[in-house]
Enzyme design. Structure first.
Site, short mmCIF file in Angstrom:
data_model
loop_
_atom_site.label_atom_id
_atom_site.label_comp_id
_atom_site.label_asym_id
_atom_site.label_seq_id
_atom_site.Cartn_x
_atom_site.Cartn_y
_atom_site.Cartn_z
N CYS A 150 45.19 35.15 41.70
CA CYS A 150 46.06 35.34 40.28
C CYS A 150 45.09 35.71 39.38
O CYS A 150 45.57 36.49 38.43
CB CYS A 150 46.83 34.01 40.00
SG CYS A 150 45.44 32.55 40.01
N CYS A 172 47.37 28.84 44.86
CA CYS A 172 47.53 28.25 43.58
C CYS A 172 48.60 27.89 42.96
O CYS A 172 49.60 28.69 43.31
CB CYS A 172 46.78 29.55 42.56
SG CYS A 172 47.70 29.58 41.11
N HIS A 222 50.13 27.32 40.05
CA HIS A 222 50.65 27.93 38.96
C HIS A 222 51.26 29.62 39.26
O HIS A 222 52.29 29.68 38.50
CB HIS A 222 49.42 28.20 37.89
CG HIS A 222 48.84 26.94 37.58
ND1 HIS A 222 47.42 26.73 37.53
CD2 HIS A 222 49.29 25.79 37.23
CE1 HIS A 222 47.30 25.68 36.95
NE2 HIS A 222 48.47 24.98 37.06
N HIS A 278 40.27 33.74 43.07
CA HIS A 278 41.69 33.63 42.93
C HIS A 278 42.61 34.75 42.75
O HIS A 278 42.21 35.65 41.82
CB HIS A 278 41.97 32.62 41.75
CG HIS A 278 41.41 31.14 41.93
ND1 HIS A 278 42.28 30.13 41.85
CD2 HIS A 278 40.17 30.72 41.96
CE1 HIS A 278 41.70 29.02 42.12
NE2 HIS A 278 40.44 29.28 42.03
ZN ZN Z 1 46.72 30.88 39.56
#
Ligand code: ZN
Length: 184
Positions: A142, A71, A73, A140
């Site tokens: 995250c 990811c 981010h 994910h």
């Molecule tokens: Zn993320």
């Protein structure tokens, strides 16, 4: 890159000189280079290297392709399964190249939405098929590692082009064929 990782270790309150961490910057660099090796590869070249002319014009599906990406981010992994289908118009591509294509785009910093459409767009541009469908189901880290009650959420994205977009029956056939466990 090693110096930067050593600095991160210090910033989080660690001592990069202790035994367990001595070679960590080196290992992290190696891992990061591997997770992002897709930048150096050309997806169109990959598909063009295994194109064949064939009169087959029924749906071709490669499902349950293992997917591991990062990811963009949070620089944390997301992982799951990718399902790819297309309906050839005179041109077919080696099935293993579809798996490699998914891997190539996964080995870059990604968001799941863009990853899904990059795979579909590349097949569409290179093969000029009647249609392409790509579905990704992924978890994910995250999301899973932060907060509570998100441990089991799965993000599903899809990109439907050509007949997969315009024909409900085609899209339904694809969705029907990829759902549930595989029998092989
Ligand atoms: Zn993320």
């Amino acid at each position: 890159m090693k110096d930067l990782i050593e600095q991160i270790l210090r910033e989080v309150g660690e001592d990069p000189t202790r035994d367990g961490l001595k070679r960590t910057p080196e290992r992290v660099e190696k891992a990061l280079r591997f997770f992002t090796k897709g930048y150096a590869e050309n997806p169109h070249e990959l598909l063009n290297s295994a194109l064949f002319v064939e009169d087959y014009d029924e749906m071709v599906i490669v499902k349950n392709i293992d997917l591991f990406s990062m990811c963009e981010h949070h620089l944390l992994p997301f992982f799951g399964k990718c399902h790819v289908a297309y309906i050839p118009r005179r041109k077919i591509v080696g099935l293993s190249k579809i798996v490699r294509l998914v891997e190539m785009f996964s080995r870059r910093l990604q968001v799941q939405e863009r990853l899904t459409s990059q795979i579909a767009d590349t097949i569409h541009e290179t093969l000029n098929p009647y249609g392409v469908g790509v579905v990704i189901e992924a978890m994910h880290l995250c999301m899973m590692m932060r907060g509570v009650e998100k441990q089991n959420s799965v993000a599903i994205t899809s990109s439907m082009l050509g007949t997969f977009r315009t024909h409900v029956e085609t899209r339904m056939e694809f969705m029907e064929l990829i759902k549930g466990k595989t029998s092989v």
